[in-house]
Design a protein around this motif. Sequence first.
Motif, mmCIF file in Angstrom:
data_model
loop_
_atom_site.group_PDB
_atom_site.id
_atom_site.type_symbol
_atom_site.label_atom_id
_atom_site.label_comp_id
_atom_site.label_asym_id
_atom_site.label_seq_id
_atom_site.Cartn_x
_atom_site.Cartn_y
_atom_site.Cartn_z
ATOM 1 N N VAL A 135 3.611 -6.094 9.730
ATOM 2 C CA VAL A 135 3.380 -4.800 9.100
ATOM 3 C C VAL A 135 4.745 -4.123 9.019
ATOM 4 N N VAL A 165 0.859 -1.192 0.000
ATOM 5 C CA VAL A 165 0.000 0.000 0.000
ATOM 6 C C VAL A 165 0.891 1.236 0.000
ATOM 7 N N SER A 166 0.448 2.302 -0.644
ATOM 8 C CA SER A 166 1.241 3.545 -0.576
ATOM 9 C C SER A 166 0.345 4.755 -0.765
ATOM 10 N N ASP A 167 0.909 5.942 -0.487
ATOM 11 C CA ASP A 167 0.237 7.178 -0.882
ATOM 12 C C ASP A 167 0.584 7.410 -2.361
ATOM 13 N N LEU A 206 5.731 4.896 2.270
ATOM 14 C CA LEU A 206 5.407 6.314 2.473
ATOM 15 C C LEU A 206 6.584 7.216 2.089
ATOM 16 N N LEU A 226 3.694 -0.868 3.971
ATOM 17 C CA LEU A 226 3.160 0.481 3.796
ATOM 18 C C LEU A 226 4.302 1.393 3.338
ATOM 19 N N THR A 240 6.700 -0.673 7.532
ATOM 20 C CA THR A 240 6.639 0.617 6.845
ATOM 21 C C THR A 240 7.975 0.853 6.141
ATOM 22 N N THR A 256 -6.206 2.441 4.863
ATOM 23 C CA THR A 256 -6.315 1.185 4.103
ATOM 24 C C THR A 256 -5.693 0.047 4.909
ATOM 25 N N VAL A 257 -4.526 0.307 5.470
ATOM 26 C CA VAL A 257 -3.877 -0.715 6.301
ATOM 27 C C VAL A 257 -4.780 -1.061 7.492
ATOM 28 N N VAL A 279 1.638 -6.751 5.500
ATOM 29 C CA VAL A 279 1.263 -5.527 4.800
ATOM 30 C C VAL A 279 2.493 -4.623 4.793
ATOM 31 N N PRO A 300 -3.493 5.861 2.880
ATOM 32 C CA PRO A 300 -2.857 4.536 2.947
ATOM 33 C C PRO A 300 -2.881 3.931 4.354
ATOM 34 N N VAL A 301 -2.754 4.773 5.388
ATOM 35 C CA VAL A 301 -2.793 4.237 6.759
ATOM 36 C C VAL A 301 -4.174 3.638 7.039
#
Length: 447
Positions: A116, A45-47, A87, A85, A118, A102-103, A83, A99-100
């Motif tokens: 998880v 997942v990302s912005d 950023l 993430l 990041t 979504t996580v 997951v 994105p946060v």
Amino acid sequence: MTDSYLNLANGTLKPVFKKLGLPQPAILRRYRPGSPLTVGPVLVVSDDASAADADAVAKVLTGWDVDVRRSPETADGERFGAVVLVLTGAETPAAVSAPVLTVAGTLRRLAGNGRVVTVSRAVADGDAPVLAATRGGVEGLVRSLGKELRGGSTANGIQLTGDAAVDSASAVATLRFFLSAKSAYVDGQLLPVGPSDAAGPVDWEAPLAGQVAVVTGAARGIGAAIARTMARDGAKVVVIDVPPAGESLATVANEIGGVALQLDITADDAADKILAATKPLGGLDILVHNAGITRDKLLANMTADKWDPVIAVNLTAQLQINERLLAAGVEGLRIVSLASTTGLAGNRGQTNYGYTKAGVIANAAAGAPVLAATGGTTNAVAPGWIETEMTAKVPALTRTVARRMPSLGQGGLPVDIAEAISFLASGPAAGINGQTLRVCGQHMVGK
Ligand code: NAD
């Protein structure tokens, strides 16, 4: 020393523990050669501004045969193994929100022993205040999430420094470590990872192939586990311990096809002996300063026979050995030293030990540029409560409390420290230098 609470909480009494609302530490998944990297698919997942970096991360994962997902939807009953993430491109707190969240929506579908991770950029000198806040905030997110996750799942973060790319060798190796069962007892940690020209290992199952490693204090406990893990990872290992521990030392050396060297590391010629023992094997690549002792006393009752030996073994010996090895022209040395959470937080009755472990942390930080100039690195690992003969001596009540304090609700095993050390000593971890990695199940005492 077995943790009977952990066994009971995961045995037939599990429903009773749940009903009573008692802490329920999980059985942690530990690394087995050949086992899958994660316990299920990995969501990336990302912005928006980090999309290209997220694509690069997804490509790396796909190369490892991981089932990579870019959408949070899952089939009925399906759970994510991890997951990630990303950023790295976020420039304002507002950009982090989507994105946060979504996580957040996936966490109830994170498998036990899930991860998880990041991937963000570290706050750097000269960052505009808003950018610094955006990047700095990730730390609080990771540390808080680590405290929320259950079932042996962990939250950790990679903080890229300088111009390190998300798919640079060191970032990739760190991602793999955090995703894998090798980081079972690492929780709530952020590891700064800088640029390096290291190439990734050809074989992730043997990341130390062709390396010669020296491990001090290796006759038992954490040191023996480090020696076994490094041998498993392909290194030739020289194990060191004091002559009275010679028999156990020989057993460890025989078991791993290594070389036993009976040596008190406080001896004046310790560095020469290390060089002599490693020369026939092709030279010295990795040095693990693990030997350590405790002589606990309140400072009000402290005497020289309790203070001086602790300083000599835990700190002065390694300072002297490092200095002599560098003076002898050893290049590319990868040093990892055993610190302790006591060195960060302090511990009643351990001013001597705390002095040495804080000294180890400071020495790793200050030694980083010195080692980098020769192509090497120096890092520290700070264990929390680890089940060894050292901690078996601690009174039962203190032991029980210490085990339940970390987010993971249990003590770690020597192999947990060994995995972190073997990772930091491996070729692709070259971009990690001067750092202290806590392996404490997120027992976040101290700074
Ligand atoms: P341990 O007491 O089980 O083993 C330490 C080993 O070091 C022993 O085999 C001992 O003989 C050896 N040693 C002591 N003095 C030596 C000397 N002068 N020369 C060579 N060898 C020497 O300890 P452990 O629990 O395995 O701890 C290993 C390291 O991890 C230590 O540095 C310790 O401070 C650190 N640590 C342990 C814990 C924990 O919970 N067990 C927590 C934080 C840090």
